[in-house]
Design a protein around this motif. Structure first.
Motif, PDB file in Angstrom:
ATOM      1  N   GLY A   1       0.832  -1.196   0.000  1.00 58.97           N
ATOM      2  CA  GLY A   1       0.000   0.000   0.000  1.00 58.97           C
ATOM      3  C   GLY A   1       0.869   1.249   0.000  1.00 58.97           C
ATOM      4  O   GLY A   1       1.907   1.294   0.649  1.00 58.97           O
ATOM      5  N   ALA A   2       0.443   2.261  -0.737  1.00 61.00           N
ATOM      6  CA  ALA A   2       1.225   3.489  -0.871  1.00 61.00           C
ATOM      7  C   ALA A   2       0.371   4.702  -0.543  1.00 61.00           C
ATOM      8  O   ALA A   2      -0.857   4.617  -0.482  1.00 61.00           O
ATOM      9  N   ASP A   3       1.039   5.831  -0.352  1.00 61.30           N
ATOM     10  CA  ASP A   3       0.366   7.125  -0.132  1.00 61.30           C
ATOM     11  C   ASP A   3      -0.661   7.055   0.989  1.00 61.30           C
ATOM     12  O   ASP A   3      -1.792   7.540   0.832  1.00 61.30           O
ATOM     13  N   LEU A   4      -0.301   6.488   2.116  1.00 61.07           N
ATOM     14  CA  LEU A   4      -1.226   6.372   3.239  1.00 61.07           C
ATOM     15  C   LEU A   4      -1.473   7.743   3.856  1.00 61.07           C
ATOM     16  O   LEU A   4      -0.522   8.482   4.135  1.00 61.07           O
ATOM     17  N   VAL A   5      -2.751   8.071   4.023  1.00 65.87           N
ATOM     18  CA  VAL A   5      -3.153   9.316   4.659  1.00 65.87           C
ATOM     19  C   VAL A   5      -4.299   8.992   5.607  1.00 65.87           C
ATOM     20  O   VAL A   5      -5.268   8.332   5.222  1.00 65.87           O
ATOM     21  N   ALA A   6      -4.178   9.464   6.851  1.00 68.47           N
ATOM     22  CA  ALA A   6      -5.259   9.301   7.831  1.00 68.47           C
ATOM     23  C   ALA A   6      -5.862  10.675   8.106  1.00 68.47           C
ATOM     24  O   ALA A   6      -5.137  11.628   8.404  1.00 68.47           O
TER      25      ALA A   6
ATOM     26  N   VAL B   1      -5.562   4.563   1.273  1.00 68.31           N
ATOM     27  CA  VAL B   1      -4.417   3.774   0.821  1.00 68.31           C
ATOM     28  C   VAL B   1      -4.552   3.574  -0.685  1.00 68.31           C
ATOM     29  O   VAL B   1      -5.656   3.390  -1.193  1.00 68.31           O
ATOM     30  N   THR B   2      -3.412   3.555  -1.386  1.00 70.59           N
ATOM     31  CA  THR B   2      -3.416   3.321  -2.825  1.00 70.59           C
ATOM     32  C   THR B   2      -2.730   2.005  -3.157  1.00 70.59           C
ATOM     33  O   THR B   2      -1.668   1.709  -2.611  1.00 70.59           O
TER      34      THR B   2
ATOM     35  N   ARG C   1     -15.279  -5.203  -3.002  1.00 70.76           N
ATOM     36  CA  ARG C   1     -14.284  -6.284  -3.094  1.00 70.76           C
ATOM     37  C   ARG C   1     -14.288  -6.938  -4.474  1.00 70.76           C
ATOM     38  O   ARG C   1     -13.246  -7.281  -5.008  1.00 70.76           O
ATOM     39  N   GLN C   2     -15.451  -7.101  -5.074  1.00 66.09           N
ATOM     40  CA  GLN C   2     -15.543  -7.801  -6.349  1.00 66.09           C
ATOM     41  C   GLN C   2     -14.815  -7.050  -7.465  1.00 66.09           C
ATOM     42  O   GLN C   2     -14.069  -7.647  -8.233  1.00 66.09           O
ATOM     43  N   GLU C   3     -14.999  -5.739  -7.543  1.00 69.50           N
ATOM     44  CA  GLU C   3     -14.352  -4.952  -8.593  1.00 69.50           C
ATOM     45  C   GLU C   3     -12.905  -4.631  -8.236  1.00 69.50           C
ATOM     46  O   GLU C   3     -12.071  -4.465  -9.113  1.00 69.50           O
ATOM     47  N   ALA C   4     -12.619  -4.469  -6.946  1.00 71.50           N
ATOM     48  CA  ALA C   4     -11.282  -4.160  -6.426  1.00 71.50           C
ATOM     49  C   ALA C   4     -10.688  -2.896  -7.040  1.00 71.50           C
ATOM     50  O   ALA C   4      -9.504  -2.833  -7.347  1.00 71.50           O
ATOM     51  N   ARG C   5     -11.520  -1.893  -7.234  1.00 69.99           N
ATOM     52  CA  ARG C   5     -11.041  -0.586  -7.696  1.00 69.99           C
ATOM     53  C   ARG C   5     -11.072   0.407  -6.534  1.00 69.99           C
ATOM     54  O   ARG C   5     -10.260   1.313  -6.468  1.00 69.99           O
ATOM     55  N   TRP C   6     -12.057   0.265  -5.644  1.00 77.42           N
ATOM     56  CA  TRP C   6     -12.154   1.057  -4.420  1.00 77.42           C
ATOM     57  C   TRP C   6     -12.843   0.165  -3.410  1.00 77.42           C
ATOM     58  O   TRP C   6     -14.039  -0.103  -3.511  1.00 77.42           O
ATOM     59  N   ILE C   7     -12.089  -0.324  -2.450  1.00 75.94           N
ATOM     60  CA  ILE C   7     -12.654  -1.191  -1.411  1.00 75.94           C
ATOM     61  C   ILE C   7     -12.771  -0.383  -0.130  1.00 75.94           C
ATOM     62  O   ILE C   7     -11.811   0.254   0.307  1.00 75.94           O
TER      63      ILE C   7
ATOM     64  N   HIS D   1      -7.560   1.921  -6.151  1.00 71.83           N
ATOM     65  CA  HIS D   1      -6.679   1.818  -7.306  1.00 71.83           C
ATOM     66  C   HIS D   1      -6.217   3.250  -7.567  1.00 71.83           C
ATOM     67  O   HIS D   1      -6.949   4.206  -7.287  1.00 71.83           O
ATOM     68  N   GLU D   2      -5.025   3.417  -8.119  1.00 76.31           N
ATOM     69  CA  GLU D   2      -4.459   4.753  -8.348  1.00 76.31           C
ATOM     70  C   GLU D   2      -5.430   5.687  -9.080  1.00 76.31           C
ATOM     71  O   GLU D   2      -5.596   6.846  -8.695  1.00 76.31           O
ATOM     72  N   GLN D   3      -6.064   5.184 -10.124  1.00 71.67           N
ATOM     73  CA  GLN D   3      -6.956   6.028 -10.931  1.00 71.67           C
ATOM     74  C   GLN D   3      -8.178   6.482 -10.132  1.00 71.67           C
ATOM     75  O   GLN D   3      -8.614   7.627 -10.246  1.00 71.67           O
ATOM     76  N   GLU D   4      -8.732   5.592  -9.321  1.00 69.10           N
ATOM     77  CA  GLU D   4      -9.902   5.953  -8.517  1.00 69.10           C
ATOM     78  C   GLU D   4      -9.536   6.965  -7.441  1.00 69.10           C
ATOM     79  O   GLU D   4     -10.313   7.867  -7.135  1.00 69.10           O
TER      80      GLU D   4
END
Length: 120
Positions: free
Chosen positions: A14-19, A35-36, A67-73, A86-89
């Motif tokens: 995971g990258a670019d973590l921001v809380a 998370v990205t 979870r099924q698409e795994a673009r934004w969970i 996902h980076e694009q989302e």
């Protein structure tokens, strides 16, 4: 919770973590962890690891979406909501932009730091 989730996300790339502290505008949630992941497979692996580690730590998951698409969970653990993008989302939806007035929460990682890098 944030430290456990962040360490799990980092362990799976995971990258670019921001809380973000969203407790003021959202009384039922304290923190959004963003998370990205680099691909759908990576996004799913990150979300699975975060979910597993939080469950092991005794936290109850209230909801999981995407979870099924795994673009934004989205993983809802009550006080903590983890968004694995996902980076694009991540760029498209821009949650940091939407919640820009909310304070950023420092992430104290429980993972061992690599030599020469700082623990966030």
């Amino acid at each position: 919770m944030v430290a456990v989730a962040a360490a799990a996300a980092e362990a799976k790339g995971g990258a670019d973590l921001v809380a973000l502290d969203v407790s003021e505008p959202l009384p039922l949630v304290d923190i959004f962890l963003l998370v990205t992941g680099g691909s759908e497979r990576n996004v799913a692996a990150i979300a699975d690891e975060v979910e597993e580690k939080l469950l092991e730590a005794g936290h109850k998951r209230l909801r999981r979406e995407g979870r099924q698409e795994a673009r934004w969970i989205l993983l809802d653990f009550g006080d903590l909501v983890v968004h694995v993008f996902h980076e694009q989302e991540r760029v498209y939806y821009g949650l940091e932009r939407l919640w820009k007035d909310c304070p950023v929460v420092p992430i104290v990682s429980t993972a061992p730091a690599a030599s020469g890098s700082e623990t966030v």
